[in-house]
Design a protein around this motif. Structure first.
Motif, PDB file in Angstrom:
ATOM      1  N   GLU A 213      29.998  37.815  36.185  1.00  0.00           N
ATOM      2  CA  GLU A 213      30.846  38.064  35.022  1.00  0.00           C
ATOM      3  C   GLU A 213      32.317  37.906  35.422  1.00  0.00           C
ATOM      4  OE1 GLU A 213      31.948  41.666  31.882  1.00  0.00           O
ATOM      5  OE2 GLU A 213      30.341  41.929  33.374  1.00  0.00           O
ATOM      6  N   VAL A 214      33.112  37.310  34.530  1.00  0.00           N
ATOM      7  CA  VAL A 214      34.542  37.106  34.785  1.00  0.00           C
ATOM      8  C   VAL A 214      35.344  37.758  33.665  1.00  0.00           C
ATOM      9  CG1 VAL A 214      36.412  35.439  35.085  1.00  0.00           C
ATOM     10  CG2 VAL A 214      34.132  34.934  35.995  1.00  0.00           C
ATOM     11  N   GLU A 215      36.394  38.515  34.051  1.00  0.00           N
ATOM     12  CA  GLU A 215      37.282  39.146  33.076  1.00  0.00           C
ATOM     13  C   GLU A 215      38.731  38.853  33.463  1.00  0.00           C
ATOM     14  OE1 GLU A 215      38.439  43.560  31.211  1.00  0.00           O
ATOM     15  OE2 GLU A 215      36.967  43.383  32.836  1.00  0.00           O
ATOM     16  N   VAL A 216      39.470  38.301  32.531  1.00  0.00           N
ATOM     17  CA  VAL A 216      40.892  38.018  32.765  1.00  0.00           C
ATOM     18  C   VAL A 216      41.719  39.054  32.011  1.00  0.00           C
ATOM     19  CG1 VAL A 216      42.762  36.357  32.493  1.00  0.00           C
ATOM     20  CG2 VAL A 216      40.463  35.551  33.084  1.00  0.00           C
ATOM     21  N   ILE A 280      31.117  39.577  46.456  1.00  0.00           N
ATOM     22  CA  ILE A 280      31.714  39.983  45.181  1.00  0.00           C
ATOM     23  C   ILE A 280      31.003  41.241  44.702  1.00  0.00           C
ATOM     24  CG2 ILE A 280      32.238  39.291  42.809  1.00  0.00           C
ATOM     25  CD1 ILE A 280      32.279  36.404  43.751  1.00  0.00           C
ATOM     26  N   THR A 281      31.567  42.369  45.046  1.00  0.00           N
ATOM     27  CA  THR A 281      30.954  43.666  44.727  1.00  0.00           C
ATOM     28  C   THR A 281      30.840  43.856  43.218  1.00  0.00           C
ATOM     29  OG1 THR A 281      32.001  44.552  46.720  1.00  0.00           O
ATOM     30  CG2 THR A 281      31.132  46.144  45.126  1.00  0.00           C
ATOM     31  N   GLY A 282      29.685  44.344  42.801  1.00  0.00           N
ATOM     32  CA  GLY A 282      29.480  44.624  41.387  1.00  0.00           C
ATOM     33  C   GLY A 282      29.183  43.403  40.560  1.00  0.00           C
ATOM     34  N   GLY A 283      29.095  42.210  41.191  1.00  0.00           N
ATOM     35  CA  GLY A 283      28.784  40.997  40.445  1.00  0.00           C
ATOM     36  C   GLY A 283      29.804  40.674  39.381  1.00  0.00           C
ATOM     37  N   LYS A 284      31.082  41.049  39.635  1.00  0.00           N
ATOM     38  CA  LYS A 284      32.100  40.850  38.614  1.00  0.00           C
ATOM     39  C   LYS A 284      33.405  40.410  39.267  1.00  0.00           C
ATOM     40  CE  LYS A 284      34.248  43.114  34.628  1.00  0.00           C
ATOM     41  NZ  LYS A 284      34.308  44.345  33.801  1.00  0.00           N
ATOM     42  N   VAL A 285      34.073  39.433  38.628  1.00  0.00           N
ATOM     43  CA  VAL A 285      35.395  38.965  39.069  1.00  0.00           C
ATOM     44  C   VAL A 285      36.404  39.361  38.002  1.00  0.00           C
ATOM     45  CG1 VAL A 285      36.822  36.937  39.460  1.00  0.00           C
ATOM     46  CG2 VAL A 285      34.549  37.066  40.482  1.00  0.00           C
ATOM     47  N   ILE A 286      37.476  40.043  38.444  1.00  0.00           N
ATOM     48  CA  ILE A 286      38.510  40.521  37.522  1.00  0.00           C
ATOM     49  C   ILE A 286      39.843  39.920  37.943  1.00  0.00           C
ATOM     50  CG2 ILE A 286      39.624  42.534  36.503  1.00  0.00           C
ATOM     51  CD1 ILE A 286      37.204  44.182  37.471  1.00  0.00           C
ATOM     52  N   VAL A 287      40.521  39.234  37.021  1.00  0.00           N
ATOM     53  CA  VAL A 287      41.835  38.652  37.278  1.00  0.00           C
ATOM     54  C   VAL A 287      42.876  39.631  36.729  1.00  0.00           C
ATOM     55  CG1 VAL A 287      43.327  36.650  36.961  1.00  0.00           C
ATOM     56  CG2 VAL A 287      40.839  36.353  37.029  1.00  0.00           C
ATOM     57  N   GLN A 288      43.579  40.299  37.646  1.00  0.00           N
ATOM     58  CA  GLN A 288      44.481  41.373  37.223  1.00  0.00           C
ATOM     59  C   GLN A 288      45.553  41.615  38.280  1.00  0.00           C
ATOM     60  OE1 GLN A 288      42.154  44.996  37.053  1.00  0.00           O
ATOM     61  NE2 GLN A 288      41.604  44.902  39.210  1.00  0.00           N
ATOM     62  N   LYS A 289      46.469  42.514  37.954  1.00  0.00           N
ATOM     63  CA  LYS A 289      47.484  42.955  38.903  1.00  0.00           C
ATOM     64  C   LYS A 289      47.102  44.332  39.428  1.00  0.00           C
ATOM     65  CE  LYS A 289      51.104  40.209  36.722  1.00  0.00           C
ATOM     66  NZ  LYS A 289      52.318  40.189  35.887  1.00  0.00           N
ATOM     67  N   CYS A 290      47.376  44.558  40.712  1.00  0.00           N
ATOM     68  CA  CYS A 290      46.998  45.815  41.357  1.00  0.00           C
ATOM     69  C   CYS A 290      48.193  46.746  41.460  1.00  0.00           C
ATOM     70  CB  CYS A 290      46.413  45.540  42.747  1.00  0.00           C
ATOM     71  SG  CYS A 290      44.907  44.550  42.712  1.00  0.00           S
ATOM     72  N   ALA A 291      47.924  47.967  41.867  1.00  0.00           N
ATOM     73  CA  ALA A 291      48.977  48.974  41.989  1.00  0.00           C
ATOM     74  C   ALA A 291      49.953  48.600  43.102  1.00  0.00           C
ATOM     75  CB  ALA A 291      48.353  50.341  42.271  1.00  0.00           C
ATOM     76  N   ASN A 315      37.158  41.901  42.888  1.00  0.00           N
ATOM     77  CA  ASN A 315      35.790  42.221  42.490  1.00  0.00           C
ATOM     78  C   ASN A 315      35.807  43.587  41.805  1.00  0.00           C
ATOM     79  OD1 ASN A 315      35.782  44.192  44.566  1.00  0.00           O
ATOM     80  ND2 ASN A 315      34.935  42.727  46.037  1.00  0.00           N
ATOM     81  N   ALA A 316      34.694  44.217  41.645  1.00  0.00           N
ATOM     82  CA  ALA A 316      34.653  45.482  40.912  1.00  0.00           C
ATOM     83  C   ALA A 316      35.366  46.613  41.646  1.00  0.00           C
ATOM     84  CB  ALA A 316      33.201  45.879  40.625  1.00  0.00           C
ATOM     85  N   GLU A 317      35.632  46.435  42.951  1.00  0.00           N
ATOM     86  CA  GLU A 317      36.198  47.521  43.734  1.00  0.00           C
ATOM     87  C   GLU A 317      37.570  47.219  44.333  1.00  0.00           C
ATOM     88  OE1 GLU A 317      33.363  48.472  46.721  1.00  0.00           O
ATOM     89  OE2 GLU A 317      31.887  49.318  45.312  1.00  0.00           O
ATOM     90  N   LYS A 318      37.806  45.978  44.760  1.00  0.00           N
ATOM     91  CA  LYS A 318      39.034  45.706  45.506  1.00  0.00           C
ATOM     92  C   LYS A 318      39.455  44.243  45.328  1.00  0.00           C
ATOM     93  CE  LYS A 318      36.416  44.736  49.730  1.00  0.00           C
ATOM     94  NZ  LYS A 318      36.220  45.106  51.154  1.00  0.00           N
ATOM     95  N   PRO A 319      40.711  43.930  45.682  1.00  0.00           N
ATOM     96  CA  PRO A 319      41.181  42.542  45.566  1.00  0.00           C
ATOM     97  C   PRO A 319      40.525  41.630  46.599  1.00  0.00           C
ATOM     98  CG  PRO A 319      42.878  43.930  46.551  1.00  0.00           C
ATOM     99  CD  PRO A 319      41.795  44.849  46.083  1.00  0.00           C
TER     100      PRO A 319
END
Length: 799
Positions: A213-216, A280-291, A315-319
């Motif tokens: 799964e991919v989320e932008v 890729i932990t959690g089977g998910k890719v998230i395109v985002q900005k981190c703290a 991924n679901a846990e870390k960059p």
């Protein structure tokens, strides 16, 4: 930008030689800085021939050697002594004949000579693959198939083709040409031919076994994100053809997966990134900005602290990756990788550039994303890479292509006028020719009128957004050399205010140059540490480096860097000048001030056999300053000792409350900051004020007097506190009309004079513009001067 000739021909069919293409590319705006021949194998297998071993017998004087006769298609067979354990009669082999230079994998190249080995003549060498650069094995000689034709060259047998490497000086605006496809597009426009794109029709999804799964979350920084999953791959060494492609353009092969992403990058100009899907932990890719401050270890093993403005692939846990810049250590492809998640995205160029500069990273991907990639090519590049991975690493397409593209990026809309294009170019190009060039450049014609065209420019041409940009495109393809110089030049007269700024600057520059000064041009961007007043510093929002993060507040520090650069290279005698601007932020307004800097250091003149060089001094600088002021005809001004933190000591010339020039010795702190260890003297002129004063000066012409001038001398005793300037002022007040000049020609202070006294000898020049002076008139004037000097300065005339 490195472009391979053979690679380029995969996109465009042409019979042009590399040398001819080099000239064409330069003429259409892609300047070829160098053209080099590149051999896939060192030496190009020149001189190597295919032969057949006819006989093979034991060497009479060596147990490990064989004496062979080899047919290489010549009139007679060659006798060759060979030490390979696998040599045998009947074999087809590669032979290096006498005179051939062999290029082994290890060691220096060597030439084959006719020789005797343990008493037996040897007329060549039967080659192993590592001895000629075709492999790494040294177990024995290369044995070729039985049907191999003898007498042919090894180069033709192994189908070895030389390549040519174009080194293109790519300008920052031409991001579209940062690939073989991009360069081929320009050539296709020039030749009015078509591009042959890679065939991706075979791409198909095999199953849905690895769907990620991919989320932008930040569509501004990532307007488009495409991806696909591939399972069951085998990570191994790439085949020779792929390694050769990359080696030609200076890319070191790593493994088949990474090499494919690099290949597609330089092929189509689209950066790709391959992740180990199992990481890729959690089977998910998230395109985002981190703290802010999130730690992240990049591929080079360096831990970096992320900014809250850095776009990350997580991924679901870390960059896992700094988007568009650099991958992470733990998520990349390794020899144990079996499943791949392949990314092809379009990232915001400003976001990538700021992130890359923030972390001091420069990669092939960031180079392209910073300048702008093609948002319409992400899926094409993704499918191209996936097919190559299937071909070279096995595996299956384990998910449908995911393409997140919420708002389509519209092409640029531009209206152009035929008349304006011709007017800007300065030549009359037929309308049909203009239209054909535009369409050949892949620019779509939406509508056409008698006067011009409505155009749609593809998104990969980020530099073409205005009518003048279209004109430039037409001109470079039409050919700069095809624009004739007109036989008639039209010009109009215009009035400009006096003085002419450029002309005045040239006058002073010519004068300084004639006196041995060299003009320098220093960068207006400099170090923030050089700012004397940090509150007024003009900061660069997106600096190229920490050494170029503010606009300069003065001309001195960059000039001192030039002094250090020259002195470190044994050029210690410096005479510089620079016209430039300084920049300040005052009351929230940006202020630019034109200045002139003169700088001296080292010896004033070279040491010669009949004279010593002598070091420059404050007075050499003062002479140069006075020369500038006098050449501009400034007129009267006041002088005052300088009290300025920018000078160790010095003077200033001013008129009213405005300082024209401050000059003196550079401070020890400034010299230390620029790493200069010699004395430096410099003058800082307010060039705007000088131009204003020149403008206010009125030039008055008068004839040279036809009546003679008369000289009279006076010698006098005065108090030691009395200055020549005071005596001069008294004399001019006494007689303004007839006195033309006063000079001091002798000063004496010694034991023979009364205590507290000194002797002055003055020379007076008198002249009347209307008549010849008589002795009576002269004596009367001198008597008045003597009386006034005695009364006002307590001067005692010596007779």
């Amino acid at each position: 930008m490195k472009i391979s000739y053979n690679w380029l021909k995969q996109f465009i069919q042409t019979d042009q030689t590399p040398q001819e293409l080099s000239l064409i590319l330069t003429n259409i705006g892609l300047e070829v800085e160098s053209l080099d021949t590149v051999q896939a194998v060192a030496g190009g297998l020149e001189g190597l021939t295919i032969g057949q071993v006819l006989t093979c017998v034991q060497h009479p004087n060596a147990d490990r050697l064989r004496v062979t006769t080899v047919d290489v298609g010549a009139e007679a067979p060659l006798q060759i002594v060979c030490g390979a354990p696998n040599v045998a009669a009947g074999q087809k082999v590669v032979v290096a004949t006498v005179g051939t230079t062999v290029y082994p994998n290890e060691g220096e190249p060597f030439k084959i000579n006719k020789s005797k080995i343990r008493g037996e003549a040897s007329e060549g060498m039967i080659c192993a693959e590592d001895e000629i650069g075709l492999g790494v094995s040294h177990d024995g000689i290369m044995v070729l198939p039985e049907d191999t034709q003898i007498g042919q060259t090894a180069k033709s047998y192994f189908k070895l083709e030389d390549d040519y490497l174009f080194e293109i000086g790519l300008t920052p605006n031409r991001a579209d040409a940062a690939s073989h496809l991009g360069v081929a597009r320009d050539l296709a426009a020039y030749f009015k031919s078509k591009i042959e794109m890679p065939d991706i029709a075979a791409f198909k999804t095999d199953n849905e076994s690895l769907k990620i799964e991919v989320e932008v979350k930040d569509a501004v920084a990532c307007p488009r994100y495409s991806s696909v999953s591939i399972s069951g791959v085998t990570v191994k060494t790439s085949p020779d053809w792929l390694q050769d492609k990359l080696k030609v353009i200076g890319i070191r092969p790593i493994n088949n997966i990474v090499d494919i992403t690099n290949y597609v990058l330089h092929d189509l100009g689209v950066p790709l990134h391959a992740f180990d899907a199992d990481q890729i932990t959690g089977g998910k890719v998230i395109v985002q900005k981190c703290a802010e401050g999130t730690p992240f270890v990049t591929l080079d093993g360096v831990e970096r602290k992320l900014s809250a403005e850095d776009l990350m692939i997580c991924n679901a846990e870390k960059p896992m990756c700094i988007a568009g810049v650099f991958g992470g250590k733990d998520s990349g492809v390794s020899e144990n990788t079996r499943n791949i998640f392949l990314e092809s995205a379009y990232f915001n160029s400003v976001s990538v550039r700021k992130t890359a500069k923030r972390h001091g990273l420069k990669t092939d991907a960031s180079f392209r994303f910073e300048r702008g990639t093609d948002p319409e090519m992400t899926v094409v590049a993704l499918k191209r890479a996936a097919l190559l991975i299937q071909e070279l690493a096995g595996g299956t397409i384990a998910a449908e292509v995911s393409d997140i593209y919420p708002e389509k990026i519209a092409p640029f809309q531009v209206e152009v006028s035929y008349n304006n294009i011709n007017k800007l170019i300065g030549a009359q190009i037929p309308d049909a020719e203009i239209k054909s060039i535009i369409t050949a450049l892949d620019i779509k014609v939406l509508a056409e009128t008698e006067n011009g065209l409505d155009l749609e420019v593809p998104r990969y041409r980020v530099d073409v957004t205005r009518e003048c940009d279209i004109t430039e495109e037409v001109l470079r393809i039409y050919g700069y050399n095809n624009i004739e110089i007109p036989s008639k030049i039209n010009a109009s007269l215009s009035y400009s205010t006096k003085p002419n700024k450029e002309q005045t600057q040239h006058v002073i520059a010519d004068m300084l140059t004639a006196n041995g000064f060299l003009e320098i041009w220093c960068n207006s961007l400099t170090k923030g540490a050089y700012a004397k007043n940090p509150d007024e510093a003009v900061q660069i929002l997106n600096p190229l480096s920490s050494d170029l993060n503010v606009m300069r507040q003065g001309l001195l520090m960059p000039a001192l860097e030039s002094v250090a650069y020259n002195q470190n290279r044994k050029t210690a005698d410096i005479k510089f000048y620079e016209f430039g601007k300084t920049y300040h932020l005052i009351n929230e307004k940006y202020v630019e001030r034109p200045r002139l800097l003169i700088l001296l250091s080292g010896a004033y003149q070279p040491e010669q056999w009949n004279q010593k060089g002598g070091s420059v001094s404050f007075y050499h600088l003062k002479a140069a300053v006075d020369a500038v002021i006098n050449r501009l005809g400034i007129g009267t001004y006041q002088t005052e000792e300088l009290q300025d933190e920018n000078f160790a000591y010095g003077l200033k010339y001013f008129r009213g409350d405005k300082t024209m020039v401050s000059f003196g010795a550079a401070t020890a702190a400034d010299k230390k900051q620029a790493d200069v260890d010699k004395d430096v003297f410099y003058a800082d002129f307010d060039w705007a004020l000088l131009l204003d004063l020149v403008r206010k000066n009125k030039i008055v012409n008068k004839e040279v007097s036809k009546y003679p001038a008369v000289r009279r001398d006076l010698s006098m005793l005065v108090d030691t506190a009395v200055t020549f300037d005071a005596l001069k002022t008294i004399a001019f007040k006494t007689e303004k009309k007839l006195i033309k000049n006063i000079q001091v020609f002798d000063v004496y202070v010694g034991d023979k004079l009364p205590e507290g006294k000194k002797s002055y000898a003055l020379n007076f020049t008198l002249q009347d513009e209307d008549q010849t002076l008589t002795d009576k008139q002269i004596d009367a004037v001198m008597q008045k001067i003597i009386i006034n000097l005695a009364q006002s300065a307590n001067a005692e005339i010596r007779k």
